[in-house]
Motif scaffolding. Sequence first.
Motif, mmCIF file in Angstrom:
data_model
loop_
_atom_site.group_PDB
_atom_site.id
_atom_site.type_symbol
_atom_site.label_atom_id
_atom_site.label_comp_id
_atom_site.label_asym_id
_atom_site.label_seq_id
_atom_site.Cartn_x
_atom_site.Cartn_y
_atom_site.Cartn_z
ATOM 1 N N THR A 179 -7.981 -2.123 -5.536
ATOM 2 C CA THR A 179 -9.283 -2.058 -4.877
ATOM 3 C C THR A 179 -9.192 -2.636 -3.467
ATOM 4 O O THR A 179 -8.150 -3.120 -3.044
ATOM 5 C CB THR A 179 -10.332 -2.851 -5.682
ATOM 6 O OG1 THR A 179 -9.854 -4.193 -5.876
ATOM 7 C CG2 THR A 179 -10.586 -2.218 -7.026
ATOM 8 N N ASN A 180 -10.313 -2.599 -2.778
ATOM 9 C CA ASN A 180 -10.407 -3.185 -1.443
ATOM 10 C C ASN A 180 -11.722 -3.954 -1.346
ATOM 11 O O ASN A 180 -12.608 -3.632 -0.565
ATOM 12 C CB ASN A 180 -10.317 -2.094 -0.369
ATOM 13 C CG ASN A 180 -10.242 -2.689 1.035
ATOM 14 O OD1 ASN A 180 -9.799 -3.830 1.219
ATOM 15 N ND2 ASN A 180 -10.701 -1.931 2.018
ATOM 16 N N ILE A 181 -11.844 -4.991 -2.166
ATOM 17 C CA ILE A 181 -13.067 -5.782 -2.258
ATOM 18 C C ILE A 181 -12.912 -7.005 -1.356
ATOM 19 O O ILE A 181 -11.872 -7.674 -1.369
ATOM 20 C CB ILE A 181 -13.327 -6.213 -3.709
ATOM 21 C CG1 ILE A 181 -13.336 -4.994 -4.640
ATOM 22 C CG2 ILE A 181 -14.629 -6.986 -3.827
ATOM 23 C CD1 ILE A 181 -13.371 -5.340 -6.112
ATOM 24 N N SER A 182 -13.937 -7.327 -0.622
ATOM 25 C CA SER A 182 -13.857 -8.464 0.287
ATOM 26 C C SER A 182 -13.871 -9.781 -0.490
ATOM 27 O O SER A 182 -14.365 -9.855 -1.620
ATOM 28 C CB SER A 182 -15.029 -8.437 1.265
ATOM 29 O OG SER A 182 -16.245 -8.695 0.583
ATOM 30 N N PHE A 219 -17.596 -5.704 -10.466
ATOM 31 C CA PHE A 219 -17.465 -4.625 -9.490
ATOM 32 C C PHE A 219 -17.737 -3.291 -10.170
ATOM 33 O O PHE A 219 -18.299 -2.368 -9.567
ATOM 34 C CB PHE A 219 -16.064 -4.650 -8.868
ATOM 35 C CG PHE A 219 -15.814 -3.541 -7.882
ATOM 36 C CD1 PHE A 219 -16.422 -3.533 -6.636
ATOM 37 C CD2 PHE A 219 -14.965 -2.493 -8.207
ATOM 38 C CE1 PHE A 219 -16.196 -2.500 -5.733
ATOM 39 C CE2 PHE A 219 -14.724 -1.460 -7.320
ATOM 40 C CZ PHE A 219 -15.344 -1.466 -6.069
ATOM 41 N N GLY A 220 -17.348 -3.219 -11.445
ATOM 42 C CA GLY A 220 -17.560 -2.002 -12.225
ATOM 43 C C GLY A 220 -16.262 -1.267 -12.448
ATOM 44 O O GLY A 220 -15.636 -0.802 -11.494
ATOM 45 N N TYR A 221 -15.850 -1.181 -13.714
ATOM 46 C CA TYR A 221 -14.603 -0.466 -14.007
ATOM 47 C C TYR A 221 -14.675 0.986 -13.555
ATOM 48 O O TYR A 221 -13.664 1.581 -13.151
ATOM 49 C CB TYR A 221 -14.308 -0.528 -15.508
ATOM 50 C CG TYR A 221 -13.927 -1.912 -16.005
ATOM 51 C CD1 TYR A 221 -12.697 -2.474 -15.678
ATOM 52 C CD2 TYR A 221 -14.788 -2.655 -16.785
ATOM 53 C CE1 TYR A 221 -12.345 -3.742 -16.128
ATOM 54 C CE2 TYR A 221 -14.452 -3.924 -17.239
ATOM 55 C CZ TYR A 221 -13.233 -4.458 -16.903
ATOM 56 O OH TYR A 221 -12.886 -5.712 -17.336
ATOM 57 N N ILE A 276 -13.646 1.443 -9.849
ATOM 58 C CA ILE A 276 -12.267 1.191 -9.415
ATOM 59 C C ILE A 276 -11.565 2.534 -9.192
ATOM 60 O O ILE A 276 -11.512 3.366 -10.107
ATOM 61 C CB ILE A 276 -11.504 0.356 -10.450
ATOM 62 C CG1 ILE A 276 -12.159 -1.024 -10.588
ATOM 63 C CG2 ILE A 276 -10.037 0.213 -10.065
ATOM 64 C CD1 ILE A 276 -11.537 -1.904 -11.653
ATOM 65 N N PRO A 277 -11.043 2.780 -8.009
ATOM 66 C CA PRO A 277 -10.423 4.087 -7.736
ATOM 67 C C PRO A 277 -9.097 4.245 -8.473
ATOM 68 O O PRO A 277 -8.473 3.269 -8.896
ATOM 69 C CB PRO A 277 -10.203 4.057 -6.212
ATOM 70 C CG PRO A 277 -10.079 2.601 -5.886
ATOM 71 C CD PRO A 277 -10.992 1.889 -6.822
ATOM 72 N N THR A 278 -8.683 5.482 -8.625
ATOM 73 C CA THR A 278 -7.390 5.786 -9.238
ATOM 74 C C THR A 278 -6.283 5.533 -8.225
ATOM 75 O O THR A 278 -6.297 6.080 -7.128
ATOM 76 C CB THR A 278 -7.339 7.246 -9.708
ATOM 77 O OG1 THR A 278 -8.391 7.469 -10.645
ATOM 78 C CG2 THR A 278 -6.003 7.556 -10.348
#
Length: 806
Positions: free
Chosen positions: A436-439, A484-486, A489-491
């Motif tokens: 992911t790219n979560i801050s 964040f929510g499964y 989450i991108p592949t």
Amino acid sequence: MDTSLSWIKAYVPDLDVTAQEYTDAMTLTGTKVEGFKELDADLDKIVVGQIEKIEKHPGADKLVVCQVNIGTELVQIVTGAKNVFEGAKLPVVLDGGRVAGGHEPGQRVAGGIKIKKGKLRGVASYGMMCSIEELGSTKEMYPEQPENGIYIFPEDTEVGADAIELLGLHDVVFEYEITSNRVDCYSVVGIAREAAATFNKEFKPPVVTETGNDEDVNDYVKVSVENTDLCSRYCARVVKNIKIEPSPKWLQRRLSSVGIRPINNLVDITNYVMEEYGQPMHAYDLDTLAGHQIVVKNAQDGDKFVTLDGQERTMDKDVLMICDGEKAVGIAGIMGGENSMITDSAKTMLFEAACFDGVNIRKSSKRVGLRTDASGKFEKGLDPNNAMSALNRACQLVEELGAGEVVGGAIDVYSKKKEPVRVTFDAEKINRMLGTNISEEEMLGYFKKIDLDYDAETKEVIAPTFRHDLFRLADLAEEVARFFGYDNIPTTLPSGEATTGKLPFKLRIEQVASDIAEFCGFSQGMSYSFESPKVFDKLLLPEDSELRNAIPIMNPLGEDYSIMRTTSLNGMLTSLATNYNRRNKNVRLYEMGNIYIPQELPLTELPDERMQFTLGMYGDGDFFNMKGVVEEFFEKIGMKGREKYDPNAGKSFLHPGRQANIIYDGKVVGYLGEVHPEVADIYGIGERAYVAVLDMPEIIPYATFDRKYTGIAKYPAVTRDISMVVPKEILVGQIEDVIEKKGGAHLESFNLFDIYEGAQIKAGFKSVAYSIVFRAKDKTLEEAEITAAMDRILSGLEELGIELRK
């Protein structure tokens, strides 16, 4: 674990979701909801009515005709209930409404029962008065319900009001599947905290106010904990001038919603706090405690104790007990004693909130045959820092409900305080884990919602002690992923270095053993590690044999499976016998399995588990075929030295003249031989059978898969054949020892090619012939060098009484 939506909303007041929305969202954030039950699902058009007038039914002695005020109009209802009276306020289902079931408990009907206006014995009836059972509940959950008849509301109830609302049935009960590492979610507060974080709402936990008079609890009771390993914390407070009476309706309704039957205010408070905080509590009649003391200590073997359910139970030294100055008054974490129960005559009580060792509670519960709601929570391993908060909450409710006067102060025996866990936080690594790219700020926001603090100086997340599942960065990553929510989450493709996997060395050796056996025609078999003590007699083992020192199993399936095997032969011979009795010819079997050798009995340490490579066969083949399989295995695993065979193996289960210990580098690594005819007969094998057993732990140190290249020989080999007359008692192994020792540096190989016994050889002797090969790596050998080597060999053979055959 069950909770009602209304109870959760008490701590998350802004929560406004449907039951299905709640189920889906909570499950996705890790608090799995197994299902839910809407208490008002089959209830419709049910209001509070007041009976204005009652008349006898003109055509039925057991029926009456009631004129009922429902707030907007007067309706006529015919009923057979015996407890109705003029002025009574009761639940009334109107024409077109629905009830959940029949008069009897548990008679709930799918979709409910629709009520229509009609006539009863010729008199019109425009509705129905309801009992609690018809509303889908039971008398246990509504103790004020009459034994038989219609439910009666208090006199101050508003006529025409929603009866379902007043009964607390506009609610949903959720059933959760909580994993054992989330002990905090075995409480309503814990579930509410998760719900607030899931729906991004404010979490408002119960506000516990200070309670207690000016007295000192230490003047009332003394507490000592002798076993602090099993009781890490023990908290106690005293309540005097107690008043036992029914709990208020709101408290009863909350307990009823999760399946707990209301009893009285004191019992209900302990149950309420147990559900709210996940902290079991217990109350003792202080006047029944000898010396006004509490001592937490282990029971003695054979102690008898009568629990609150009236059952006498036998204790042992591992069960933790709550005692007073003279006797036991409770089984710690499981159930109190009949001798200290709160009765209607009790005036002063002791409130207990403690933290006991979860493993001990689980084992004790099993040993004494008693499992309770309290033991079920203690088994999970509770947070000791929660005990005092729960105790203070209970005392607060005592004061709020007027159930007694709380004595000032609290006793708190806390041997070793549990501190929060600090976990190093690295947002970049978490993003790499999740793809992911979560801050960092967003991650810290998730942590704040579930009461995780952050130390910016040390860059550590501080996990509260009620979170038993947070120890490492991966645990923090899971928390981020949950909120964040499964599904968000991108592949991503996994990244990392490719490595070559392979079996450990030990397993590679065992694999070669299996391969060699199968190449030689053996099929793999498996037998039980549990055996019968009778096996030793079947194998003709002497009474003093070390193999008889077997480990007994504490809970065997039966005598035939009551010990751990010390030899692998019984399983092999049993399998060979089974095949023989089914008329299978030329059977070859092998097994890779452990034997269990105790250091001493009874066990004080784990036994020596030794892998055995066991081969067994009957039909085509003999002793030397079995010997060839063993030698093939040794060669494949790099054991280049020459194995030796000692015929004095002394195995009672093998033929006395056809057995040998297998010796390598001076150590016995196994044995082989023909099965003793008597043993074969006991097992029911009707022909010669052969076995070999190799002790793998002895073999593995000699094994190697390293291979050293040797170039093709440049110089010719010289072969010398010798034929000898050898005394019969001399073994070829002894001859080969001499050849190997005396042959010198140029000896390349030797090979037995003939053994003869007959009329041409004198009695007591045999003819043995060997081919011996010499070769030098750096030159062509001269005759003199070969002759000198042969002379040394012949000289050594003569010392054994061996002569050249002429």
